[in-house]
Design an enzyme around this catalytic site. Structure first.
Site, mmCIF file in Angstrom:
data_model
loop_
_atom_site.group_PDB
_atom_site.id
_atom_site.type_symbol
_atom_site.label_atom_id
_atom_site.label_comp_id
_atom_site.label_asym_id
_atom_site.label_seq_id
_atom_site.Cartn_x
_atom_site.Cartn_y
_atom_site.Cartn_z
ATOM 1 N N HIS A 13 -15.582 75.319 38.487
ATOM 2 C CA HIS A 13 -14.146 75.169 38.626
ATOM 3 C C HIS A 13 -13.841 73.681 38.564
ATOM 4 O O HIS A 13 -14.709 72.863 38.812
ATOM 5 C CB HIS A 13 -13.713 75.725 39.994
ATOM 6 C CG HIS A 13 -12.279 76.130 40.030
ATOM 7 N ND1 HIS A 13 -11.314 75.347 40.590
ATOM 8 C CD2 HIS A 13 -11.652 77.227 39.564
ATOM 9 C CE1 HIS A 13 -10.149 75.962 40.467
ATOM 10 N NE2 HIS A 13 -10.331 77.089 39.845
ATOM 11 N N THR A 14 -12.601 73.354 38.240
ATOM 12 C CA THR A 14 -12.238 71.940 38.193
ATOM 13 C C THR A 14 -12.493 71.237 39.517
ATOM 14 O O THR A 14 -12.872 70.096 39.571
ATOM 15 C CB THR A 14 -10.746 71.783 37.856
ATOM 16 O OG1 THR A 14 -10.465 72.612 36.770
ATOM 17 C CG2 THR A 14 -10.419 70.360 37.500
#
Lengths: 279, 176
Positions: free
Chosen positions: A69-70
Site C-alpha cells: 500500500h502507499t
C-alpha cells in the site's frame, strides 16, 4: 486458571521465537483453561541466536511487506526545495540527495526538479513514484499546459488521492511563466495548496522561509544574479544545518525573457574550520 | 510479550508505517456583520499549519454573485437587508445579524455579542449599526484576535456589500 511459564518447554533456545506449535499442543491451552504468560529470556543480549543464521538486526523480511500500500512502502525521498520569485521570473534550488529514511542512498538519478514545457518547471519533494504519473498523464499529451492549469490539475489529483486514503507522499511545486507574469504555487499530500512569492519545503520551510521573507521585503525586485546568489547562500545554510542535505545542488529557473533553464550541479563552498577551533 | 532485544530504528529492515490523517487545520478567522442596507465581511489572510505559516496572503472570501460573498455565507436578502448565514461542520445552520467563525471564532463571538448585539445591556441603542461602526468594529475584533490567536494575523481582507456592489479593502494585522 493455570499459568504456564516457559519452563515447561525443554528447548530454551527457542525463547526468542515462541514455538507456537508446542504451546498450542499443550493440554491446558487446548482446553482453553490457561493464561499464557510468556517471558522472553534471551540467553545473551545483542548477539546471534545459536543455531540460526546471524541476521542483524534480527528482523524478519517477508516478501509481502513491501509495496502492499502507499502508506507502507520503502521510500526514497528528496528533501528541501527552495523557490523564490525574482523581478523577471521564478528560481528554484534543490540538492541532489536522495534519502532512504536517514540513510543517504546516494546522488539521485532523478532530479528533484523537471522541465515540464517552455513555461513551466516542477519541483518534487517526497516519494519518487509520482514522477511516472506526471510523466504519463501530463508530459506526453502534446499539450502545452500553463503553470496555473498544471497547478490546478495537481491540486485535484492530490486531493483525490488523499480522499481515497492513498495519498501521494509529496510536496509539489509548480513554477512558471503565466502569461508574462511569474507564477509560483505548491500542493501537499492533503491537497492543501497556495501560491506565494516564496515556497520552501521540509527543513527549508523552518530555517529558510524567514530568511527569504526578510530578504524579499528589503529587495522585492531582485535580478536573476541576485536571486542565484541568494539561493546559493540558502543551500549553504541548509547544508550546515540540515542533516539530510547535500553539498551539490541544481538550479532551475524560468526567466520571462530567457525561458526555462535547469543548471548544475553546483558545488556548495563549505568550511568546517570552526569545528577544529580551540578556545 | 516482552521484547528484550534492543531496537535500532536506523537499521530496521521492516517497512516503516507512516501515519496518515486526511485532515489538517490551517487556521484562520472570518467575521461578518450585517446592517440595515449593507453587510461587511472580513477574513484574515494567514494560512498556517501548526507553528508554520504557509503564506501571509491567502484569500478566503469568495464572491458568489453581485450581492453574495462566501466566507461565512453573507449577502443582502431579497428585501435589500444585510444578512449573514453561518454553517458549521456539524450541520448547524442559522441566519444571524453578526457571526464570528474559524480559529478565533470562540474568542470573537462574545465580543460581537457585546459590541454589536448589545446583549444584557440596560441602556441599549435602538439605532441600527452604521457601516462605519461595523467596519471599525470588524477591524478592532481582528486586532484583538491577532493578539491572542496564533492562527489569525498578517492582514484582513474586507468586503462591504451594498446594493451598489462590493467594495474591497485590506487592513494590516500583526505578522508574528
Amino acid at each position: 486458571m493455570a499459568i504456564l511459564t516457559p519452563s515447561f518447554l525443554d528447548d530454551t533456545d527457542h525463547a526468542r521465537s515462541p514455538p507456537y506449535s508446542i504451546l498450542k499442543s499443550h493440554p491446558l491451552v487446548q482446553k482453553e483453561k490457561c493464561l499464557i504468560l510468556w517471558i522472553v529470556l534471551p540467553c545473551r543480549h545483542n548477539g546471534p541466536t545459536p543455531g540460526l543464521l546471524y541476521n542483524f538486526p534480527a528482523t524478519q523480511i517477508k516478501p509481502n511487506d513491501y509495496f502492499t500500500h502507499t502508506q507502507v512502502r520503502l521510500i526514497t525521498t528528496a528533501t528541501s526545495v527552495v523557490v523564490i520569485t525574482y523581478k523577471n521570473g521564478v528560481i528554484m534550488a534543490g540538492d541532489l540527495l536522495a534519502s532512504y529514511g536517514s540513510l543517504a542512498s546516494g546522488v539521485q538519478k532523478l532530479p528533484g526538479m523537471l522541465k515540464v514545457n517552455d513555461n513551466t518547471i516542477l519541483g518534487l519533494v517526497g516519494t519518487m513514484q509520482i514522477f511516472s504519473i506526471i510523466d504519463e498523464e501530463c508530459l506526453d499529451d502534446g499539450l502545452s499546459l500553463k503553470p496555473k492549469s498544471l497547478y490546478c490539475w495537481l491540486t485535484r489529483i492530490m486531493y483525490q488521492r488523499r480522499s481515497k486514503f492513498d495519498p501521494f507522499w509529496n510536496n509539489i511545486i509548480v513554477a512558471g511563466n503565466q502569461e508574462g507574469k511569474p507564477f509560483l504555487g505548491t500542493v501537499d499530500k492533503l491537497g492543501t495548496a497556495y501560491t506565494d512569492k516564496i515556497i520552501c519545503t521540509c527543513f527549508g520551510a523552518h530555517i529558510l522561509t524567514p530568511l527569504l521573507r526578510d530578504h524579499l521585503d528589503r529587495n522585492p525586485n531582485m535580478s536573476l544574479e541576485e536571486a542565484k546568489a541568494l539561493l546559493e547562500k540558502c543551500m549553504e545554510v541548509l547544508y550546515y544545518r540540515d542533516a539530510r542535505s547535500y553539498d551539490k545542488y541544481l538550479l532551475g529557473y524560468i526567466d520571462l525573457d530567457a525561458g526555462v533553464k535547469i543548471e548544475g550541479p553546483f558545488q556548495i563552498k563549505h568550511s568546517w574550520e570552526i569545528a577544529h577551533k580551540e578556545y | 510479550m516482552f521484547e528484550a532485544r534492543p531496537h535500532y530504528p536506523d537499521y530496521s529492515t521492516a517497512p516503516v508505517q507512516h501515519q496518515f490523517s486526511p485532515y489538517a487545520d490551517n487556521g484562520g478567522s472570518v467575521v461578518a456583520i450585517a446592517g440595515e442596507d449593507f453587510v461587511v465581511i472580513g477574513a484574515d489572510t494567514r494560512l498556517s499549519a501548526g507553528f508554520s505559516i504557509y503564506t501571509r496572503n491567502q484569500n478566503k472570501l469568495f464572491q458568489l454573485s453581485k450581492t453574495t460573498v462566501l466566507g461565512c455565507s453573507v449577502g443582502l436578502d431579497n428585501e435589500g437587508k444585510g444578512c449573514v448565514y453561518s454553517y458549521d461542520p456539524i450541520g448547524h445552520c442559522e441566519k444571524a445579524k453578526y457571526r464570528a467563525g474559524g480559529s478565533a471564532g470562540a474568542l470573537l463571538q462574545p465580543l460581537l455579542d457585546n459590541q454589536i448585539g448589545q446583549k444584557n445591556m440596560e441602556i441599549a441603542s435602538k439605532e441600527p449599526i452604521s457601516q462605519e461602526k461595523a467596519i471599525a468594529t470588524l477591524k478592532d475584533v481582528f486586532i484583538s484576535a491577532a493578539e491572542r490567536d496564533i492562527y489569525t494575523g498578517d492582514s484582513v481582507s474586507i468586503k462591504v456589500i451594498t446594493k451598489d456592489g462590493i467594495k474591497e479593502e485590506t487592513f494590516e494585522l500583526r505578522k508574528d
